[in-house]
Design a protein around this motif. Structure first.
Motif, PDB file in Angstrom:
ATOM      1  N   ARG A  74       0.701  -1.297   0.119  1.00  0.00           N
ATOM      2  CA  ARG A  74       0.025  -0.052  -0.200  1.00  0.00           C
ATOM      3  C   ARG A  74       0.863   1.282   0.067  1.00  0.00           C
ATOM      4  N   SER A  75       0.048   2.412  -0.440  1.00  0.00           N
ATOM      5  CA  SER A  75       1.041   3.867  -0.228  1.00  0.00           C
ATOM      6  C   SER A  75       1.367   3.846   1.151  1.00  0.00           C
ATOM      7  N   CYS A 124       4.197   9.284  -2.883  1.00  0.00           N
ATOM      8  CA  CYS A 124       3.045   8.338  -2.842  1.00  0.00           C
ATOM      9  C   CYS A 124       2.692   8.337  -4.390  1.00  0.00           C
ATOM     10  N   GLY A 132       4.264   6.159  -6.902  1.00  0.00           N
ATOM     11  CA  GLY A 132       3.916   4.529  -6.445  1.00  0.00           C
ATOM     12  C   GLY A 132       4.933   4.186  -5.386  1.00  0.00           C
ATOM     13  N   CYS A 133       5.495   4.778  -4.660  1.00  0.00           N
ATOM     14  CA  CYS A 133       6.118   4.447  -3.381  1.00  0.00           C
ATOM     15  C   CYS A 133       5.321   3.634  -2.380  1.00  0.00           C
ATOM     16  N   THR A 134       5.711   2.495  -2.230  1.00  0.00           N
ATOM     17  CA  THR A 134       4.931   1.667  -1.129  1.00  0.00           C
ATOM     18  C   THR A 134       5.827   1.621   0.260  1.00  0.00           C
ATOM     19  N   HIS A 179       7.462  12.562   1.772  1.00  0.00           N
ATOM     20  CA  HIS A 179       6.019  12.131   2.376  1.00  0.00           C
ATOM     21  C   HIS A 179       5.775  12.962   3.846  1.00  0.00           C
TER      22      HIS A 179
END
Length: 526
Positions: free
Chosen positions: A447-448, A458, A461-463, A485
């Motif tokens: 998930r993000s 985010c 596409g960073c999880t 973030h």
């Protein structure tokens, strides 16, 4: 409800006045029933206004940690004031270099591209040094690997060449995480007032500082009477505002800190800005804004990133994928668990957390003060405190190997791991809105970092699993994504706080304020 705010709810025209001869102007636009106030801070050489409540853009050595100018360009908005600290920029560059180039510190570091004003504090708010090195006539600042003693005259010479728009006077800061006696706290107040008088005298005879504003500093450690004396005496000086230093918010002391801040602000004039230094979480921001604080620094996102924590203020509920620890549904944490600071993680996952040393049942008081000082500032030499207090054990370890073991245990990390201890440890328990990416439960969580987050990390596409992997391997990219973030989430939350304080209608304002509290208390962090 704030006891004094009911009759001050509407805009007060008499509060709109110039607060110093430096050209800096601060005005209070609105004071709400909860105590929060909105205002604006204008520099004489700039048409833009820094709106409050707000925060400064935290920097180290003239740059936002881990983020270059190209990455900062991805943010939709940034604070208008960049914050520098003497401890991270002194001698980098030397004053002679700035004089030869005829540039201010803002121009030298290129900060004019992202902010319109600069603010200079004495110590790094995320990394307070050991105050035992401070003396009657000078204050020690740690610049990389060495300690520099600065007198008030040398400090003002440095300000003369860097030319910040606003700077706090030289001060003897006593962090609340360090034990000091009442007498030592009194010396801190006396020294700080003496430094302030010298700074004001030098400014009056220095044309280069005629457009800079000086803030008086409120010190006194954990002693309310010393803090109040500091506030009363500082308010008598011709300063542009006030900075509260050294009040670190640890476990279970938010109520005491807020009570002390409210008492301090009661001694200060309302027509001048109040700045609170140190890592302040969203929960703490709401309480301090209710007390009447106007400005914070943004060192909190940096401290979170150093500890591999991601800020999550989303109320969106999702389901955690099946892992070795079992399926866990996000949203199981209740408000009561949030207030108590207890975690809802499985026992196996909690054991792997790097922050077990600051959980509610294992308070920071079990860590020796010398150990905390060494872990907080690797560049400084730990010293045994000469004066005892009531918050920490000041007895230094006698064996070198045991000392190293204590530090490793305090940081929650073993020596053979690839992870490095954080530069600035989090000296309190993890809140429910802080996602601990040291936990193995996130190794396969795709998930993000936070649901519906629009930060650059985010959106790319960073999880959580990706950041967990980067942090475990010690990759710089992990810190970059966390800083992107956490800064975005922090700035976005403060913008929401500012908009809520700007609402004039009492019912609408109360509703917006309740929504902010719900956003913090019921934020999903699993």
């Amino acid at each position: 409800m704030h006891p004094r705010s009911y009759r001050l709810f509407h805009t007060s025209p008499h509060l709109r006045k110039q607060i110093s001869k430096s050209g800096m102007q601060f005005s209070v636009d609105n004071i709400g029933p909860e105590g929060g106030r909105s205002g604006r801070w204008v520099c004489s050489n700039d048409t833009s206004a820094f709106q409050t409540p707000g925060c400064f853009l935290y920097t180290r050595s003239g740059a936002v940690p881990c983020l270059g100018m190209d990455l900062l360009a991805d943010f939709p908005s940034l604070p208008q004031v960049s914050q520098l600290s003497v401890s991270t920029v002194y001698g980098r560059p030397a004053c002679a270099v700035l004089n030869r180039l005829n540039k201010t510190c803002q121009q030298f570091y290129g900060l004019e591209k992202i902010s319109s004003m600069t603010y200079m504090c004495v110590q790094d708010p995320a990394d307070y040094p050991d105050p035992t090195f401070n003396e009657t006539k000078n204050v020690s600042v740690w610049t990389g690997a060495q300690r520099v003693k600065l007198t008030a005259e040398q400090f003002m010479t440095f300000q003369k060449y860097t030319k910040p728009d606003v700077f706090e006077a030289l001060c003897d800061i006593l962090p609340t995480s360090v034990n000091v006696a009442w007498k030592r706290a009194g010396k801190s107040v006396d020294r700080t007032l003496t430094f302030l008088d010298t700074c004001l005298e030098v400014q009056a005879t220095t044309p280069e500082l005629s457009t800079s504003a000086i803030l008086g500093v409120i010190t006194g450690g954990t002693y309310v009477d010393q803090r109040l004396r500091s506030a009363k005496e500082t308010a008598k000086r011709n300063v542009a505002g006030f900075a509260i230093e050294g009040l670190q918010i640890l476990d279970d002391n938010l109520a005491n800190t807020a009570s002390m801040v409210e008492s301090i602000l009661g001694e200060l004039p309302q027509d001048k800005p109040r700045i609170f230094h140190g890592p302040v979480s969203p929960e703490d921001i709401l309480r301090l804004v209710e007390c009447g604080i106007d400005v914070f620094d943004s060192s909190y996102p940096f401290v979170l990133s150093e500890s591999s924590l991601a800020l999550n203020l989303s109320l969106t509920s999702q389901t955690v994928p099946e892992t070795a620890t079992g399926a866990v549904t996000v949203g199981e944490s209740s408000a009561a668990e949030f207030v108590s600071g207890e975690s809802t993680r499985p026992a196996e996952s909690a054991a792997s957390s790097t922050r077990d040393h600051v959980c509610a049942d294992a308070a920071v008081t079990s860590i020796p003060a010398a150990t905390v000082a060494c872990a907080t500032s690797p560049s400084q030499t730990p010293s045994t405190a000469a004066e005892s207090g009531s918050h920490h054990n000041t007895q230094a370890p006698t064996d070198t190997d045991d000392h190293d073991t204590d530090i490793a245990g305090a940081m929650g990390k073993s020596k053979d791991t690839k992870r490095k201890p954080p530069l600035v440890p989090l000296l309190r328990s993890i809140r429910t809105f802080e996602v601990d990416l040291n936990d193995e439960r996130y190794a396969e969580d795709f998930r993000s970092l936070s649901p519906d987050c629009q930060c650059p990390a985010c959106k790319s596409g960073c999880t959580r699993a990706y950041v967990y992997h980067l942090q475990k391997e010690g990759e710089l990219l992990g810190s970059i994504h966390l800083m992107q973030h956490n800064l975005y989430q922090y700035f976005n939350f403060l913008e929401s706080v500012r908009k809520a304080t700007c609402i004039s209608d009492r019912e609408a304002r109360a509703h917006a304020w309740d929504q902010l509290k719900a956003r913090v208390r019921h934020a999903v962090a699993a």
